[in-house]
Enzyme design. Structure first.
Site, mmCIF file in Angstrom:
data_model
loop_
_atom_site.group_PDB
_atom_site.id
_atom_site.type_symbol
_atom_site.label_atom_id
_atom_site.label_comp_id
_atom_site.label_asym_id
_atom_site.label_seq_id
_atom_site.Cartn_x
_atom_site.Cartn_y
_atom_site.Cartn_z
ATOM 1 N N TYR A 115 48.825 39.392 32.357
ATOM 2 C CA TYR A 115 48.568 39.213 33.757
ATOM 3 C C TYR A 115 48.567 37.709 34.014
ATOM 4 C CZ TYR A 115 45.617 38.894 37.847
ATOM 5 O OH TYR A 115 45.063 38.586 39.043
ATOM 6 N N LYS A 137 51.060 35.826 36.730
ATOM 7 C CA LYS A 137 50.251 35.090 38.043
ATOM 8 C C LYS A 137 50.781 33.606 37.912
ATOM 9 C CE LYS A 137 48.263 36.738 40.875
ATOM 10 N NZ LYS A 137 48.881 37.470 42.231
ATOM 11 N N THR A 160 45.057 33.597 41.157
ATOM 12 C CA THR A 160 43.620 33.834 40.489
ATOM 13 C C THR A 160 43.424 32.719 39.651
ATOM 14 O OG1 THR A 160 42.763 35.104 38.692
ATOM 15 C CG2 THR A 160 45.066 34.988 38.659
ATOM 16 N N ASP A 161 42.064 32.404 39.679
ATOM 17 C CA ASP A 161 41.588 31.372 38.694
ATOM 18 C C ASP A 161 41.958 31.559 37.146
ATOM 19 O OD1 ASP A 161 39.612 33.820 37.781
ATOM 20 O OD2 ASP A 161 37.922 32.560 38.087
ATOM 21 N N GLU A 162 42.473 32.787 36.768
ATOM 22 C CA GLU A 162 42.807 33.072 35.370
ATOM 23 C C GLU A 162 43.973 31.994 34.924
ATOM 24 O OE1 GLU A 162 42.859 36.908 33.977
ATOM 25 O OE2 GLU A 162 40.968 37.642 35.165
HETATM 26 P P1 NAD Z 1 44.811 45.883 43.274
HETATM 27 O O1 NAD Z 1 45.479 46.073 41.986
HETATM 28 O O2 NAD Z 1 43.718 46.598 43.631
HETATM 29 O O3 NAD Z 1 45.860 46.154 44.409
HETATM 30 C C1 NAD Z 1 47.138 45.771 44.103
HETATM 31 C C2 NAD Z 1 47.977 46.298 45.345
HETATM 32 O O4 NAD Z 1 49.479 46.148 45.296
HETATM 33 C C3 NAD Z 1 47.792 47.948 45.031
HETATM 34 O O5 NAD Z 1 47.892 48.561 46.376
HETATM 35 C C4 NAD Z 1 49.232 48.293 44.760
HETATM 36 O O6 NAD Z 1 50.054 49.494 44.907
HETATM 37 C C5 NAD Z 1 50.067 47.241 45.217
HETATM 38 N N1 NAD Z 1 51.351 47.106 44.511
HETATM 39 C C6 NAD Z 1 51.486 46.804 43.007
HETATM 40 N N2 NAD Z 1 52.747 46.643 42.589
HETATM 41 C C7 NAD Z 1 53.406 46.945 43.731
HETATM 42 C C8 NAD Z 1 54.870 46.546 44.185
HETATM 43 N N3 NAD Z 1 55.664 46.556 43.138
HETATM 44 N N4 NAD Z 1 55.365 46.712 45.274
HETATM 45 C C9 NAD Z 1 54.365 46.831 46.267
HETATM 46 N N5 NAD Z 1 53.132 47.091 46.045
HETATM 47 C C10 NAD Z 1 52.624 47.133 44.847
HETATM 48 O O7 NAD Z 1 44.568 44.467 43.197
HETATM 49 P P2 NAD Z 1 43.243 43.146 43.970
HETATM 50 O O8 NAD Z 1 42.400 43.252 42.854
HETATM 51 O O9 NAD Z 1 43.135 43.761 45.257
HETATM 52 O O10 NAD Z 1 44.214 42.177 43.825
HETATM 53 C C11 NAD Z 1 45.089 41.740 44.817
HETATM 54 C C12 NAD Z 1 45.531 40.238 44.688
HETATM 55 O O11 NAD Z 1 44.561 39.357 44.314
HETATM 56 C C13 NAD Z 1 46.355 40.193 43.251
HETATM 57 O O12 NAD Z 1 47.613 39.351 43.514
HETATM 58 C C14 NAD Z 1 45.501 39.472 42.004
HETATM 59 O O13 NAD Z 1 46.126 38.805 41.338
HETATM 60 C C15 NAD Z 1 44.676 38.545 43.166
HETATM 61 N N6 NAD Z 1 43.470 38.359 42.798
HETATM 62 C C16 NAD Z 1 42.563 39.508 42.553
HETATM 63 C C17 NAD Z 1 41.155 39.120 42.145
HETATM 64 C C18 NAD Z 1 39.997 40.267 41.742
HETATM 65 O O14 NAD Z 1 39.110 39.900 41.248
HETATM 66 N N7 NAD Z 1 40.486 41.481 41.951
HETATM 67 C C19 NAD Z 1 40.711 37.696 42.068
HETATM 68 C C20 NAD Z 1 41.518 36.719 42.357
HETATM 69 C C21 NAD Z 1 42.792 36.944 42.667
HETATM 70 O O1 DAU Z 2 39.197 36.104 37.811
HETATM 71 C C1 DAU Z 2 39.825 36.632 38.778
HETATM 72 C C2 DAU Z 2 40.292 37.985 37.841
HETATM 73 O O2 DAU Z 2 39.041 38.874 38.126
HETATM 74 C C3 DAU Z 2 41.450 38.523 38.745
HETATM 75 O O3 DAU Z 2 42.607 37.768 38.704
HETATM 76 C C4 DAU Z 2 41.890 39.878 38.079
HETATM 77 O O4 DAU Z 2 42.800 40.773 38.833
HETATM 78 C C5 DAU Z 2 40.703 40.949 38.066
HETATM 79 O O5 DAU Z 2 40.824 42.175 37.469
HETATM 80 C C6 DAU Z 2 39.366 40.094 37.282
HETATM 81 O O6 DAU Z 2 39.691 40.082 35.933
HETATM 82 P P1 DAU Z 2 38.852 40.143 34.700
HETATM 83 O O7 DAU Z 2 39.520 40.508 33.550
HETATM 84 O O8 DAU Z 2 37.827 39.235 34.593
HETATM 85 O O9 DAU Z 2 37.981 41.483 35.394
HETATM 86 P P2 DAU Z 2 37.531 42.770 34.523
HETATM 87 O O10 DAU Z 2 36.733 43.546 35.734
HETATM 88 O O11 DAU Z 2 38.491 43.349 34.056
HETATM 89 O O12 DAU Z 2 36.583 42.157 33.574
HETATM 90 C C7 DAU Z 2 35.529 41.295 33.862
HETATM 91 C C8 DAU Z 2 34.692 41.099 32.696
HETATM 92 O O13 DAU Z 2 34.154 42.259 31.907
HETATM 93 C C9 DAU Z 2 35.690 40.354 31.642
HETATM 94 O O14 DAU Z 2 35.000 39.575 30.731
HETATM 95 C C10 DAU Z 2 35.761 41.470 30.622
HETATM 96 C C11 DAU Z 2 34.678 42.439 30.752
HETATM 97 N N1 DAU Z 2 34.733 43.980 30.645
HETATM 98 C C12 DAU Z 2 35.695 44.606 31.340
HETATM 99 C C13 DAU Z 2 35.717 45.919 31.261
HETATM 100 C C14 DAU Z 2 36.660 46.741 32.135
HETATM 101 C C15 DAU Z 2 34.084 44.678 29.834
HETATM 102 O O15 DAU Z 2 33.077 43.958 29.143
HETATM 103 N N2 DAU Z 2 34.092 45.950 29.759
HETATM 104 C C16 DAU Z 2 34.939 46.664 30.479
HETATM 105 O O16 DAU Z 2 35.021 47.902 30.363
#
Ligand code: NAD
Ligand code: DAU
Length: 353
Positions: free
Chosen positions: A159, A163, A134-136
């Site tokens: 988190y 990562k 992730t970019d975080e």
């Molecule tokens: P998600 O939470 O939707 O899915 C995570 C999946 O991993 C789930 O299916 C869960 O059951 C599985 N999992 C969790 N713990 C596990 C374990 N101990 N063993 C086996 N499986 C397990 O997450 P996502 O949003 O799809 O993100 C997927 C990946 O991409 C993550 O590594 C996250 O850090 C990365 N990522 C997410 C975003 C985003 O915006 N969502 C952006 C950049 C990177």
């Molecule tokens: O940048 C990549 C990341 O993006 C991934 O690594 C994470 O897995 C993914 O969850 C996401 O993280 P964020 O924290 O940016 O996403 P989230 O949807 O939780 O929040 C987006 C923005 O909105 C953030 O500034 C927090 C804000 N927010 C979020 C929620 C859930 C609100 O204002 N209200 C809310 O209820």
């Protein structure tokens, strides 16, 4: 046609993982795709209903934190590559339960690295461990500037710290053991099948039910949004053409302050639900801020674009509309994932200011 390969995708029942599994199963009939997922609250096999009977797809339920299980899996099966997405992924949950993130995101990653290293036994020809990050990990930006691949790590939530730690470990296996690795760091994804704890699906669901839209702090936090299938197309390109040992940033050049994004969403929702303009926006409610909330993320994806020729396919307005259409058309999916523990999570998480 690509050569035959058996590819382990972890976390394939989650949001991004399910899109990636679908893409790899459909595009590469010569690949055998094994989806390893423990099915936490965020993992859902109905996300993969359309490919579950494909002959080149297989699901294995298992926990990456369980070292014996992971070791056994790698000794019984012959994986050519791992694409590792399994993770605890929600920042707010990492603030209330950091240890879950340490186990899955750090220990789970090391278990996979060790098992792959042992199974490949120094014969790394044609093998790859692809770590999806992730970019975080880069921390937070001021009003200007972008994250590039060489930006120093500065994670600020449990988190992102977990990562970041996993990224460091993956790189350490490249330097120490010559493990063939590649890492990508992506910005915020949006699209179908995202669990409604994240901003967009949560807001869509709340608007639909006439519930308040909780905006943290002043709402001026900025994220760079990318259509989930564009993230998967980038993973596909990096998997096939990325240089070993390298890191690639993935992003949409698409920055939005949360409050502006929610106003656009409200307009789309009013139109789709046939409501008076301004109806959804009345639900916006400012709530207690997230602790340690990163102010701005913005990705510079020049390396991926210039070296590997990737570019995102979808304009944001079109993607947002497609996203809304999907959640409105998939009411049953939303009802299934928001029953049970979701209500308790919601009550614990949101406190009005
Ligand atoms: P998600 O939470 O939707 O899915 C995570 C999946 O991993 C789930 O299916 C869960 O059951 C599985 N999992 C969790 N713990 C596990 C374990 N101990 N063993 C086996 N499986 C397990 O997450 P996502 O949003 O799809 O993100 C997927 C990946 O991409 C993550 O590594 C996250 O850090 C990365 N990522 C997410 C975003 C985003 O915006 N969502 C952006 C950049 C990177
Ligand atoms: O940048 C990549 C990341 O993006 C991934 O690594 C994470 O897995 C993914 O969850 C996401 O993280 P964020 O924290 O940016 O996403 P989230 O949807 O939780 O929040 C987006 C923005 O909105 C953030 O500034 C927090 C804000 N927010 C979020 C929620 C859930 C609100 O204002 N209200 C809310 O209820």
């Amino acid at each position: 046609m690509e050569n035959k390969k058996t590819i382990l995708i972890t976390g394939g029942a989650g949001f991004i993982g399910s899109h990636l599994v679908r893409r790899m199963v459909e595009r590469y009939p010569n690949y055998h795709i094994v989806n390893l997922d423990v099915l936490t609250y965020a993992g859902n096999l109905t996300n993969l209903k359309d490919v579950e009977n494909a002959s080149n797809y297989e699901f294995i339920k298992g926990n990456i934190v369980d070292k014996e299980f992971v070791d056994q899996l790698f000794s019984e099966r012959s994986f050519d590559a791992v694409i590792h997405l399994a993770a605890e992924s929600h920042v707010d949950r990492s603030i209330s339960s950091p240890l879950d993130f340490i186990y899955t995101n750090i220990v789970g990653t090391v278990n996979l690295l060790n098992s792959a290293k042992n199974a490949w036994a120094g014969d790394f020809d044609g093998k790859l461990f692809y770590h999806v990050s992730t970019d975080e990990v880069y921390g937070t930006l001021g009003k200007t500037g972008f994250f590039v691949e060489t930006t120093s790590y500065d994670p600020r939530s449990p988190y992102s710290a977990s990562k970041a730690s996993s990224d460091h470990l993956v790189r350490a296996y490249w330097h120490t053991y010559d493990m063939p690795i590649v890492i990508s760091n992506c910005s915020n994804n949006y699209g179908p099948y995202q669990f409604p704890e994240k901003l967009l699906p949560l807001s869509i669901n709340n608007i639909k039910h006439g519930k308040t839209i909780p905006i943290y702090g002043d709402g001026k936090y900025t994220r760079d949004w990318l259509w989930v299938d564009d993230h998967c197309s980038a993973i596909d390109v990096i998997f096939h053409e990325g240089k070993l040992g390298e890191t690639y940033n993935i992003g949409g050049d698409n920055e939005w302050q949360n409050i502006d994004l929610i106003h656009v969403l409200c307009k789309i929702m009013d139109k789709k639900l046939g409501n008076e303009p301004g109806t959804a926006a009345k639900l916006i409610t400012f709530v207690k801020d997230r602790a340690g909330h990163d102010r701005r993320y913005a990705i510079d994806a020049t390396k991926l674009k210039t070296e590997l020729g990737w570019s995102p396919s979808l304009q944001f307005e079109e993607g947002l509309e497609k996203t809304v259409d999907w959640y409105l058309a998939n009411e049953e999916w939303m009802e299934n994932v928001t029953s049970g523990n979701y209500q308790k999570y919601y009550e614990d998480q949101y406190v009005e200011r």
